[in-house]
Each structure stands twice: as structure tokens, then as C-alpha cells.
Scaffold this motif. Structure first.
Motif, PDB file in Angstrom:
ATOM      1  N   LEU A 129       0.832  -1.206   0.000  1.00  0.00           N
ATOM      2  CA  LEU A 129       0.000   0.000   0.000  1.00  0.00           C
ATOM      3  C   LEU A 129       0.862   1.249   0.000  1.00  0.00           C
ATOM      4  O   LEU A 129       0.608   2.180  -0.764  1.00  0.00           O
ATOM      5  N   GLN A 130       1.877   1.260   0.850  1.00  0.00           N
ATOM      6  CA  GLN A 130       2.706   2.464   0.939  1.00  0.00           C
ATOM      7  C   GLN A 130       3.374   2.790  -0.392  1.00  0.00           C
ATOM      8  O   GLN A 130       3.413   3.944  -0.815  1.00  0.00           O
ATOM      9  N   ARG A 131       3.888   1.766  -1.067  1.00  0.00           N
ATOM     10  CA  ARG A 131       4.554   1.999  -2.346  1.00  0.00           C
ATOM     11  C   ARG A 131       3.562   2.520  -3.378  1.00  0.00           C
ATOM     12  O   ARG A 131       3.870   3.382  -4.193  1.00  0.00           O
ATOM     13  N   THR A 132       2.363   1.973  -3.360  1.00  0.00           N
ATOM     14  CA  THR A 132       1.360   2.374  -4.348  1.00  0.00           C
ATOM     15  C   THR A 132       0.827   3.763  -4.046  1.00  0.00           C
ATOM     16  O   THR A 132       0.691   4.595  -4.947  1.00  0.00           O
ATOM     17  N   LEU A 133       0.541   4.032  -2.762  1.00  0.00           N
ATOM     18  CA  LEU A 133       0.011   5.341  -2.392  1.00  0.00           C
ATOM     19  C   LEU A 133       0.990   6.450  -2.749  1.00  0.00           C
ATOM     20  O   LEU A 133       0.595   7.523  -3.194  1.00  0.00           O
ATOM     21  N   ALA A 134       2.280   6.185  -2.564  1.00  0.00           N
ATOM     22  CA  ALA A 134       3.284   7.203  -2.891  1.00  0.00           C
ATOM     23  C   ALA A 134       3.165   7.595  -4.355  1.00  0.00           C
ATOM     24  O   ALA A 134       3.222   8.770  -4.704  1.00  0.00           O
ATOM     25  N   GLN A 135       2.964   6.608  -5.231  1.00  0.00           N
ATOM     26  CA  GLN A 135       2.820   6.929  -6.655  1.00  0.00           C
ATOM     27  C   GLN A 135       1.547   7.690  -6.941  1.00  0.00           C
ATOM     28  O   GLN A 135       1.444   8.387  -7.948  1.00  0.00           O
ATOM     29  N   LEU A 136       0.530   7.524  -6.093  1.00  0.00           N
ATOM     30  CA  LEU A 136      -0.724   8.235  -6.295  1.00  0.00           C
ATOM     31  C   LEU A 136      -0.692   9.616  -5.663  1.00  0.00           C
ATOM     32  O   LEU A 136      -1.689  10.328  -5.648  1.00  0.00           O
ATOM     33  N   GLY A 137       0.445   9.996  -5.102  1.00  0.00           N
ATOM     34  CA  GLY A 137       0.580  11.330  -4.523  1.00  0.00           C
ATOM     35  C   GLY A 137       0.076  11.422  -3.094  1.00  0.00           C
ATOM     36  O   GLY A 137      -0.078  12.518  -2.557  1.00  0.00           O
ATOM     37  N   ILE A 138      -0.164  10.274  -2.460  1.00  0.00           N
ATOM     38  CA  ILE A 138      -0.617  10.271  -1.070  1.00  0.00           C
ATOM     39  C   ILE A 138       0.571   9.905  -0.193  1.00  0.00           C
ATOM     40  O   ILE A 138       1.263   8.926  -0.468  1.00  0.00           O
ATOM     41  N   GLU A 139       0.800  10.684   0.862  1.00  0.00           N
ATOM     42  CA  GLU A 139       1.955  10.434   1.719  1.00  0.00           C
ATOM     43  C   GLU A 139       1.849   9.044   2.361  1.00  0.00           C
ATOM     44  O   GLU A 139       0.839   8.762   3.036  1.00  0.00           O
ATOM     45  N   PRO A 140       2.843   8.187   2.152  1.00  0.00           N
ATOM     46  CA  PRO A 140       2.763   6.839   2.727  1.00  0.00           C
ATOM     47  C   PRO A 140       2.610   6.865   4.257  1.00  0.00           C
ATOM     48  O   PRO A 140       2.082   5.927   4.841  1.00  0.00           O
ATOM     49  N   GLU A 141       3.063   7.948   4.885  1.00  0.00           N
ATOM     50  CA  GLU A 141       2.994   8.042   6.356  1.00  0.00           C
ATOM     51  C   GLU A 141       1.563   8.112   6.863  1.00  0.00           C
ATOM     52  O   GLU A 141       1.337   7.993   8.064  1.00  0.00           O
ATOM     53  N   ARG A 142       0.598   8.319   5.970  1.00  0.00           N
ATOM     54  CA  ARG A 142      -0.787   8.358   6.413  1.00  0.00           C
ATOM     55  C   ARG A 142      -1.303   6.971   6.783  1.00  0.00           C
ATOM     56  O   ARG A 142      -2.364   6.854   7.402  1.00  0.00           O
ATOM     57  N   VAL A 143      -0.594   5.943   6.367  1.00  0.00           N
ATOM     58  CA  VAL A 143      -1.021   4.575   6.697  1.00  0.00           C
ATOM     59  C   VAL A 143       0.075   3.954   7.546  1.00  0.00           C
ATOM     60  O   VAL A 143       1.198   3.771   7.105  1.00  0.00           O
ATOM     61  N   ARG A 144      -0.271   3.645   8.753  1.00  0.00           N
ATOM     62  CA  ARG A 144       0.737   3.229   9.734  1.00  0.00           C
ATOM     63  C   ARG A 144       0.440   1.815  10.204  1.00  0.00           C
ATOM     64  O   ARG A 144      -0.706   1.459  10.444  1.00  0.00           O
ATOM     65  N   LEU A 145       1.484   1.037  10.366  1.00  0.00           N
ATOM     66  CA  LEU A 145       1.348  -0.321  10.896  1.00  0.00           C
ATOM     67  C   LEU A 145       2.078  -0.382  12.227  1.00  0.00           C
ATOM     68  O   LEU A 145       3.210   0.081  12.337  1.00  0.00           O
ATOM     69  N   THR A 146       1.412  -0.911  13.219  1.00  0.00           N
ATOM     70  CA  THR A 146       2.078  -1.046  14.513  1.00  0.00           C
ATOM     71  C   THR A 146       1.737  -2.406  15.133  1.00  0.00           C
ATOM     72  O   THR A 146       0.703  -3.000  14.815  1.00  0.00           O
ATOM     73  N   TRP A 147       2.617  -2.865  15.973  1.00  0.00           N
ATOM     74  CA  TRP A 147       2.362  -4.128  16.682  1.00  0.00           C
ATOM     75  C   TRP A 147       2.107  -3.813  18.157  1.00  0.00           C
ATOM     76  O   TRP A 147       2.768  -2.962  18.745  1.00  0.00           O
ATOM     77  N   ALA A 148       1.166  -4.492  18.732  1.00  0.00           N
ATOM     78  CA  ALA A 148       0.889  -4.267  20.155  1.00  0.00           C
ATOM     79  C   ALA A 148       0.365  -5.551  20.762  1.00  0.00           C
ATOM     80  O   ALA A 148      -0.526  -6.190  20.203  1.00  0.00           O
ATOM     81  N   SER A 149       0.885  -5.916  21.910  1.00  0.00           N
ATOM     82  CA  SER A 149       0.343  -7.081  22.590  1.00  0.00           C
ATOM     83  C   SER A 149      -0.779  -6.617  23.520  1.00  0.00           C
ATOM     84  O   SER A 149      -0.917  -5.426  23.817  1.00  0.00           O
ATOM     85  N   ALA A 150      -1.562  -7.547  24.000  1.00  0.00           N
ATOM     86  CA  ALA A 150      -2.714  -7.208  24.841  1.00  0.00           C
ATOM     87  C   ALA A 150      -2.301  -6.451  26.103  1.00  0.00           C
ATOM     88  O   ALA A 150      -3.069  -5.677  26.661  1.00  0.00           O
ATOM     89  N   ALA A 151      -1.055  -6.644  26.524  1.00  0.00           N
ATOM     90  CA  ALA A 151      -0.595  -5.977  27.752  1.00  0.00           C
ATOM     91  C   ALA A 151      -0.042  -4.584  27.487  1.00  0.00           C
ATOM     92  O   ALA A 151       0.332  -3.881  28.425  1.00  0.00           O
ATOM     93  N   GLU A 152       0.020  -4.199  26.221  1.00  0.00           N
ATOM     94  CA  GLU A 152       0.706  -2.942  25.911  1.00  0.00           C
ATOM     95  C   GLU A 152      -0.264  -1.794  25.681  1.00  0.00           C
ATOM     96  O   GLU A 152      -0.133  -1.018  24.727  1.00  0.00           O
ATOM     97  N   GLY A 153      -1.240  -1.651  26.559  1.00  0.00           N
ATOM     98  CA  GLY A 153      -2.231  -0.590  26.434  1.00  0.00           C
ATOM     99  C   GLY A 153      -1.605   0.793  26.413  1.00  0.00           C
ATOM    100  O   GLY A 153      -1.965   1.646  25.587  1.00  0.00           O
ATOM    101  N   ALA A 154      -0.669   1.028  27.327  1.00  0.00           N
ATOM    102  CA  ALA A 154      -0.065   2.359  27.421  1.00  0.00           C
ATOM    103  C   ALA A 154       0.708   2.694  26.154  1.00  0.00           C
ATOM    104  O   ALA A 154       0.601   3.803  25.618  1.00  0.00           O
TER     105      ALA A 154
END
Lengths: 156, 500, 328
Positions: free
Chosen positions: A89-114
Motif C-alpha cells: 500500500l505504501q509503495r502504491t500510495l506514494a505513486q498516487l501522490g498520497i503520503e505513505p505516512e498516512r497509513v501506519r502499521l504497529t504491533w501491540a500485545s494485549a498488555a501494551e495498552g499504554a
């Protein structure tokens, strides 16, 4: 009410880790901004790029995808699909003129609420700095059924 | 001034309209061939990988997709500096010969031919392929359908599909021929040769044998003395797939031949504000306006041009017809535009003979059909003859092979000025004061461009952008006093003004 | 009186017209059952003839080509009024097709490409204009719209027939259906349906052998030393759009060792063909950390052009920002 731009962000969270993390943040009264509207999926591997694109096309300024840490996926390896789809998505969005930073992926475990609350807060500020996406609305002529009803009514 | 508009032009590929202006006396003051369409290939192909071009540019035209497919493949070969193995090259040319056969059949029987077979002033409902089939009968009609079917079936075997083939890549083709396929292709090719001969006989009876048509064909109404270009092989014989471009003068003298990478030394394109189509001309002669003659750079690229620019045909039956043609027309070069229809049928025969030659070539079933490029991609030009004229694809890429520049000079684009001249002359000749201007007469004017077999979608691959409104203020003599332009945002040239 | 039929081309290439002619004798069936009232490729009715028709007097119109100019839009609206059944025919009308790729760049930049290339001699920087005063009178050209649209983004559409072009056997089947409808022996499917195509993906029609995939490298077709004729092309590292593309074409391209380029449009149920292909690729490729994933994806030098080759104009985003964002 301020005139400040308030980003609209859709947050896709997986049921087993990140949704529980968000829940934990809520129960622990850890603040995270209301800009993020959460949608719960069973797994981050269920993320179809269609969801992200639909969100951006229909008013979202950013999308957050949150899944279990690599190796911890409840369904074993499906979060790797989320990783690959995110990169695609990021590679494709960049070509469409949309900042790839608008789509973010993060990992979080159930204990990582904070940590998740912090990530979400920071992401809202990043998207605020990028500004509104303001994607033009899709043209939608009347449905063809309406057209034929109107024609039928018009005929004597 | 009174205006007559023909909109849209019909029985051709693409969009076009003709505006004819009449003065107070009822004479034609001028006419304009305007092309109102654009899609923008030269811009949106930039950024694409060069190996996509045979598939992307074939969508410039679905009537001659094979032409763009091959020009793109050759340009991509040149970008990589790679030469396909002989079998790969022959497979491409075999596909191309069958395509040429199908396309020329389509033009003669479906696009241009109805004017002759039904008559130029036949009712609109009959003046088309359906009317032709009703008139000539199921058997003859069936043969026309069969001819197109064989041509497209051969393209499908070699190229994967009937329209928009997909097998040419830099370095060769992805599909070879089995012996079974080869036998079938040869059989269809031999049938095609007979069909082409029959078409020439039909032309002889139906057109040359009809005094009114013969007069139109051989007379002056549709005639212009221009330069002619076409691809020729090493012996200066017509070749559709490869060679050098030969350029001859209205008197028939060869100015020279050029290789693909030399095209910008010979061809320049001019822009007019009233059409999206550009107007190529010969650089060495220069642009002198919409006029013909040896001092004007206006040239033509059509089947007739190819015959004029060559010394002969490379196959025996077509060569005999070539000689018969020039004898009947009184020598070389031939300038009468309706003779393009005749030249097209001679090429139909050559295409069929070449089809059989290649189908029976000992190398045609070789599995050695493609090489892997090893050089860094840079820049390349590929030229083929499209049925409608010389087709040039020029690409520049970055070192990953993504396009940074695309320039196309397309078959029908070559003929923009020549077609304008033909339409203007036909209009002036046919519309006289007090002539009733009816639909049939307007169709006779349209016949002036139909002979060129225009492909206006090809011609206007380009996208000019957000257009400006321009108003010219002229005095009574037509001299421009002032030009006002509303320019789009961004850098633009200053408007030209001159005080009265 | 035979019912009336029309076929029209907007921003198109003429391939759809040729595809209809490639149904061979089936065109005669069309002629036997319909009065071909307007078809600029093949017969001489003009725009004024269409304007003079009564609304709804055309039973069926096959409309191919995308909506690029104001003339294309005018004809789409005109033919919608004059037609009872309007079919978006072919890739350009249904999903934008190859001309839809123009939505990745601006009209501005396209002007420079067209009127300042290596063979163009234009010292006065002349550009075509929508209205120009010739000595004899005004000459007009239609305005170009900044974004290419599909037919259903301009007018309501009854049926969609995908393909670039639709394959002849599919067109023949649709002609047969229309003839049966006219004879009262069959009825048309529900409005909004896709016709003349399959219900699955190209993979379903492809005879190549498929195995569990774990793609570690994606190659450009010219880089392949050999292409195995029996095995799935995607498995061999050629990015084939088959998994995201609707069936109906009989998978012709993969059968000649050319990867599917997606011309039959989005697979059934997919809102966005590019997204579907991205989703599918992610499921079958290797890579469990960012660097490994990037190594595979570096084999796709032009993602937007590859995933949205035919479907950009109908996709969720429809175009890149360059095409519609006003200059700062």
C-alpha cells in the motif's frame, strides 16, 4: 471548539492483541485521542487493502493498522500478510501522490495498552501535521433502477 | 459565412469532424479537418516499465494494435540493444503479415469499400458492410468474413489474442510454433492469397470497370502531388516489419533513406490551434503551409506512398500487380488518392504471400525465440509500417528500464496535412454555387479521407492538457491585431499583441 | 419494425468495434434482428441523427471508451436518454482501461509532453484551444476533463461487459441473448449485472499447474531465462494479475506465457482490482520482516501502473493527486 484541523483516523485492530490493548488503555483511563475510530477484525491478516483505500477515499485522513507482534499471531503467521500489504500500500500510495505516512502499521500485545495509546496519540499529531487528505467524493449518478422507474412513470 | 459541418466522420477509426466554410457566392472558402480526441499516451506511459509498452501502446488502436505492439517491441529491443533470434523475428513478422491481411480486408470491405460497392450516394442504411453483404450475397459475404477470421485466427495463435496480442517482449516472443499450428497457419495463408487475388479482380470489375469510379480514381478531384515515404528492405522493396524509411519526391526521385534512430533528421511535427492532431512535414523541405508540390514539406504515408517510395514488391504475384498498376496509372509516382484503395489490395496480396513464405520457412518452428537482454537499457527507436502509414516509437528509459520519455509519430498522423488538402480540394470541386449540398455529396467529400484509412485514435495519442481560450482580433484584411489568451495556471507564454 | 441498436466509442481505441466484427457471421444475426441505427465505425449516421431520435427509441446501445472530453460526456448523456438499455462495453467504459492511467499525471505535464517532444517544432509554443477564430469562422474543440471517468460515473448504466476487448465468444453469447430477449424467449438479468463474463477469476480458467506458493523473487518478463509452459506464472516469479481479474477470457494470455494484465477488470466481489491483487500477492509471497518483504517488492518497479493497469478510474481512489489537485 477550535479551528484546528482534527484528523479523522480509522484504526483497524486485531481482536486478540491490539483490540485488547486499546480496551486495556480505556479501562486504565489512559487517554488516546477521539480522532481514532476503531474497527475490530479477528486478525490483522484480515486487512484487505480495500479497507484502507475505502477509508482514505471516503473521508479518513489516516489509517492505523495494529496487530500482534511477529511470532505472536493468534493464527500463527497471518500478521506477516498485514506487513506485506502495508508495504504494498505504501509503495502504491506514494505513486498516487498520497503520503505513505498516512497509513501506519504497529504491533501491540494485549498488555501494551499504554504503548498503544502513545502510538495512537503520536500518530494523530503526525497526520495533523500532514494536513487533511480531503479526497474528492466519488461521482454517483442515480441508480439505473430509478432511471427506469422515472421513464415508466413518464410514459402515458 | 455559411458553415457545413460533418460530425462525426464515419467509417474510419477514431474521432474527427470537418468544417466547410462557404463564401457569399456559395464557393468553398476553406475547410478544416479537426480531430477532437486525445488520451495522452506520451505522458502516461512515462514511469511504466518498457516491457509493458507492447501491451500499453496496442491500446492506442484496436484496429491496428499489432502495429503498435511491433513498433513498441522493436523500440524496446533497441532500448536494451538486443537483437531477437531469427525465429523470434520471423514469428513477429508472420503475425504481422496475417494482421496486415486482416486489416486491409477490413478497410476495403467494411470501411472504404461500401462507397464503391453500394455507391457513394446510396442511402445511409445501405452504405455499410451490412448493405454490402446483402448486395453481394451470402457466398461472397461469407468469404469476406472468412478472410478476416483467418487473419485474426493466425494472430491469435501467434499472439495469444485476436485483438491486442501479448507475446512480444524485449528480446523476442514468448510463444513459438508447433508443427500442427504451422500447418494450420500455412493453410489459412494459401487461402488468403486466393482471396487477395479475387479482391483485385473484384476491384478491376467493380471499380475500374465502372466509368464513373474510374474517372474519379484517375482524375484530378482527389489528386495531390506530395512527397511519399515508406519502409523498404535492402533491395528497396516494400516491407511492413523492418528496413529503412525511403523518402521520394513528387517527381519520384528518392531523397534518401533513414534508419529509425535518424527519424528526427527527417520528420518534424507542427501544431495548429484548431486540432489536437499535429502535422508532420519533411524537415529538409520545410513547412510551407497546407499546400502540395515539391517545395512543400507535406508528405503522405499510405499503401500508395509505400508503393511509390519503393522499387517493387518482394513477392512475385504482388510484383506483377505492382507493374500492372503503374502501367495503368501512367507511371510512377501515382498521386491520385483514390488509387490508395488499389495499392491497398496489392499490399493485401503481398501480405498473404509473405504470410505463406514465413509459414513455410524452415526456422519458423524453432524453439529459439527469445534472448535475455544483458545491456543497460537507455534509448531506442522502433519503426514499422502500420497499414495507415509509417509508425515510429521512440523511448528513453532510466537504468531500470522505466520510461522517462515517449515520442510517437503515428501512421495517420503523417497524413494530417495531406488529408486536409484532399478534403479541401474535394469540397471545392464538388460544392459549387447553387449545388444542393445533400448527404450524398457530403459523403463524396468524406471519401477523400476514407481512402487514407485514417486511424485518428492513433493519430491523437497525445494529451495537450488544460487548454486555453484564445481570441484573435483581425482587421478587415484578416491581419491579426491582437491575440488575447486566458492561460491555465503556471508558466505560459506572453500573449502576442500588436498595436493597430 | 426491428428494434434499434447502436454502438458508440468515446475515449477508446476501436478494439471493441473490431471485437464485434470478430464474431464473424454473428454480426449478420445482429443485422437480421436489429436496425443498426448509429455506429460511426461501420455506418454513416451522424450526431444530428441521434439527436433527432425519440428518447428511449434505441433498444440497446453498446457504449465503449472512457469519458475524457466534454464531447464524450455529452454523447454519454445523449445516448442514455435515447436508449432503453445502456451497456458499458469493454474495459474503458467499465473501469477506465489503459487511458485511465492518465489519471496518474496532470493535464499540464501532458501538454508539455505532446507539444514539445523531440520531433515537434513549435517555436511559438502554439497549443490547441477549445475555441479559435479562423478567418472564416470559429472552430471549436471539446474541453478535456482533468480526470478520466468511467461511464457509470457519468450516467446510470444497465449492464457491464468487461474485457479489453471483450472476447468474441462472449460477445456472440450476448448477441444470442439479445436476440432471444427480442423474440420474447428470454429476459435480461437484473440491472447492474455484469454480462458476457464469468463468475470467478482468470486462475479458474488457466490450465497451468498450481502449487502452494512462497514467492521469493519477482522478475520482469524479459529477465526470465526460460518460462515453464506448464506451471503457474506467478509461481515462476512473473506478476500475473489473474488472481484479481474476472474470468471469461479463457486465460488466453497465460497460455502463451504472457502474464495476465488484468483486462477483464476486478474479480467478482472486489471493489478495487488493485487492492485485490495486493491482497493476493501478500498471501503468497515470502517475507516476515520489512527488509525481506522489500527485497521481493523491489521486483515491482511500478506498483501503481501494475496493480491499476486497467482499473484505476474505477478504483476506490480513481486517480492520483496530480490529476485533480489545484496548483499551489
Amino acid at each position: 471548539m477550535s479551528d484546528r484541523f482534527e484528523p479523522v483516523i480509522i484504526g483497524f485492530t486485531c481482536n486478540w492483541c491490539s483490540y485488547r490493548a486499546a480496551d486495556a488503555a480505556g479501562m486504565g483511563r489512559m487517554k488516546y485521542p477521539p480522532n481514532i475510530r476503531l474497527i475490530r477484525l479477528m486478525c490483522s491478516g484480515r486487512i484487505d487493502p480495500t479497507f484502507v483505500l475505502k477509508a482514505l477515499a471516503e473521508g479518513a485522513d489516516g489509517v492505523l493498522i495494529s496487530g500482534c507482534h511477529p511470532g505472536d499471531c493468534h493464527y500463527l503467521e497471518q500478521n506477516y500478510k498485514a506487513l506485506r500489504r502495508h508495504r504494498l500500500l505504501q509503495r502504491t500510495l506514494a505513486q498516487l501522490g498520497i503520503e505513505p505516512e498516512r497509513v501506519r502499521l504497529t504491533w501491540a500485545s494485549a498488555a501494551e495498552g499504554a504503548q498503544l495509546a502513545e502510538t495512537m496519540t503520536a500518530f494523530v499529531e503526525e497526520v495533523r501535521a500532514l494536513g487533511p487528505l480531503a479526497w474528492p467524493a466519488r461521482p454517483r449518478p442515480a441508480a439505473v433502477a430509478e432511471l427506469h422507474e422515472a421513464a415508466a412513470e413518464a410514459t402515458p | 459565412m455559411q458553415r457545413i459541418t460533418i460530425d462525426p466522420m464515419t467509417r474510419l477509426e477514431g474521432h474527427g469532424k470537418i468544417e466547410i466554410f462557404l463564401d457569399e457566392a456559395g464557393n468553398v472558402a476553406n475547410s478544416y479537418l479537426q480531430v477532437p480526441e486525445l488520451r495522452g499516451f506520451e505522458r502516461f506511459c512515462v514511469g511504466r516499465p518498457v516491457e509493458e509498452m507492447p501491451n500499453l501502446t496496442s491500446r492506442i488502436c484496436g484496429v491496428c494494435p499489432e502495429a503498435h505492439h511491433m513498433a513498441a517491441a522493436k523500440a524496446a529491443d533497441a532500448v536494451y540493444g538486443v537483437v531477437p533470434p531469427p525465429a523470434g523475428r520471423k514469428l513477429r513478422e508472420l503475425l504481422y503479415s496475417a494482421f496486415f491481411f486482416a486489416d486491409h480486408t477490413t478497410h476495403f470491405y467494411i470501411l472504404g469499400g461500401p462507397d464503391f460497392i453500394m455507391g457513394p450516394e446510396a442511402p445511409v442504411a445501405e452504405r455499410n458492410i451490412l448493405g454490402v453483404i446483402r448486395k453481394v450475397g451470402a457466398e461472397v459475404g461469407g468469404r469476406v468474413i472468412q478472410a478476416r477470421h483467418f487473419g485474426h485466427a493466425t494472430v491469435e495463435i501467434l499472439g495469444g489474442r485476436k485483438v491486442h496480442p501479448c507475446t512480444s517482449v524485449p528480446g523476442g516472443v514468448t510463444k513459438g510454433l508447433t508443427e500442427e499450428e504451422r500447418v494450420e497457419i500455412e493453410r489459412m495463408g494459401r487461402w488468403a492469397v486466393e482471396f487477395a487475388r479475387g479482391s483485385l479482380e473484384l476491384f478491376s470489375t467493380a471499380v475500374l470497370g465502372n466509368p464513373e469510379y474510374r474517372e474519379a480514381l484517375m482524375g484530378d478531384t482527389y489528386s495531390h502531388r506530395t512527397y511519399y515515404i515508406g519502409l523498404v528492405d535492402a533491395a528497396h522493396r516494400v516491407n511492413f516489419y523492418d528496413g529503412r524509411v525511403s523518402v521520394v519526391s513528387p517527381e519520384g526521385e528518392r531523397l534518401g533513406t533513414y534508419a529509425p534512430h535518424e527519424y528526427t533528421d527527417w520528420i518534424a511535427e507542427r501544431v495548429e490551434p484548431w486540432s489536437y492532431l499535429k502535422f508532420p512535414y519533411l524537415k529538409k523541405v520545410g513547412w510551407k503551409g497546407f499546400v502540395d508540390g515539391p517545395d512543400s514539406g507535406v508528405y503522405m504515408a499510405t499503401p500508395l506512398s509505400r508503393l511509390n517510395a519503393a522499387d517493387g514488391m518482394a513477392t512475385p504475384l504482388a510484383q506483377a500487380e505492382y507493374e500492372r498498376f503503374y502501367e495503368a496509372m501512367g507511371g510512377k509516382p501515382v498521386h491520385q488518392r483514390l488509387a490508395i484503395h488499389w495499392a491497398r489490395l496489392i499490399e493485401l496480396l503481398y501480405a498473404a504471400e509473405r504470410w505463406v513464405e514465413l509459414a513455410t520457412d524452415p526456422e519458423i518452428t524453432s524453439p529459439d525465440i527469445r534472448v535475455v537482454p544483458s545491456a543497460r537499457p537507455t534509448e531506442g527507436v522502433g519503426i514499422v509500417e502500420a497499414p495507415r502509414g509509417t509508425l515510429t516509437h521512440h523511448y528513453r528509459t532510466d537504468d531500470r528500464g522505466l520510461l522517462t520519455m515517449v515520442n510517437l509519430v503515428v501512421g495517420t498522423t503523417n497524413n494530417g496535412a495531406a488529408m486536409s488538402l484532399s478534403i479541401n480540394k474535394a469540397a471545392r470541386t464538388l460544392i459549387q454555387p447553387r449545388t444542393p449540398v445533400d448527404e450524398g455529396l457530403l459523403n463524396r467529400i468524406e471519401m477523400a479521407y476514407r481512402a487514407y484509412d485514417p486511424c485518428l485514435g492513433c493519430a491523437t495519442h497525445a494529451l495537450p492538457g488544460r487548454v486555453a481560450l484564445q481570441v484573435s482580433i483581425r482587421d478587415a484584411r484578416g491581419e491579426v491585431l491582437q491575440v488575447l489568451r486566458s492561460a491555465p495556471p503556471g508558466p505560459s507564454p506572453a500573449p502576442a499583441c500588436r498595436a493597430p | 419494425m426491428k428494434p434499434k441498436f447502436a454502438m458508440y466509442w468515446a475515449a477508446s481505441c476501436g478494439g471493441c468495434e473490431i471485437a464485434v466484427l470478430n464474431t464473424d457471421a454473428k454480426v449478420l444475426d445482429l443485422d437480421a434482428h436489429f436496425d443498426v441505427a448509429f455506429w460511426p465505425a461501420a455506418m454513416d449516421a451522424k450526431y444530428r441523427d441521434v439527436e433527432a431520435m425519440a428518447d428511449g427509441s434505441l433498444l440497446v446501445t453498446l457504449f465503449n471508451g472512457g469519458i475524457r472530453t466534454e464531447e464524450n460526456e455529452h454523447m454519454a448523456r445523449l445516448l442514455r436518454r435515447k436508449s432503453q438499455v445502456l451497456v458499458a462495453f469493454g474495459a474503458c467504459a467499465t473501469e477506465g482501461g489503459i487511458p485511465g492511467l492518465a489519471n496518474l499525471s496532470s493535464l499540464e505535464s501532458a501538454m508539455d509532453a505532446a507539444y514539445a517532444g523531440p520531433s515537434t517544432v513549435n517555436p511559438g509554443d502554439t497549443r490547441p484551444v477549445t475555441a479559435w477564430q479562423a478567418p472564416e469562422g470559429e472552430l471549436r474543440l471539446p474541453r478535456l476533463e482533468p480526470v478520466l471517468r468511467t461511464l457509470d460515473q457519468v450516467v446510470p448504466v444497465d449492464y457491464y461487459m468487461p474485457g479489453c476487448p471483450p472476447e468474441a465468444h462472449q460477445i456472440a453469447a450476448v448477441v444470442d441473448l439479445l436476440v432471444q430477449v427480442v423474440e420474447g424467449k428470454a429476459s435480461l438479468p437484473p440491472p447492474g449485472s455484469v454480462i458476457g463474463a464469468g463468475d470467478s477469476t482468470v486462475c479458474d480458467e488457466c490450465p497451468r499447474e498450481r502449487n502452494v506458493k512462497n514467492i521469493t523473487r519477482l522478475a520482469r518478463v524479459q529477465e526470465m531465462v526460460a518460462i515453464d509452459p506448464r506451471v503457474c506464472l506467478l509461481e515462476q516469479g512473473l506478476l500475473c494479475s489473474g488472481p484479481a481479474t474476472r474470468s471469461g477470457c479463457r486465460a488466453r494470455c497465460p497460455q502463451v506465457s504472457a502474464p495476465c494484465i488484468g483486462c477483464y477488470g476486478a474479480a467478482p466481489g472486489a471493489l478495487d482490482q488493485g487492492a485485490r491483487l495486493m491482497a493476493a500477492l501478500a498471501s503468497v509471497m515470502a517475507g516476515k520482516e520489512p527488509e525481506a518483504v522489500d527485497r521481493v517488492l523491489d521486483g515491482i518497479p511500478d506498483p501503481a501502473g501494475t496493480f491499476y493497469r486497467f482499473g484505476l478510474a474505477h478504483s476506490l481512489l480513481r486517480s492520483g493527486t496530480a490529476a485533480w489537485k489545484a496548483e499551489a
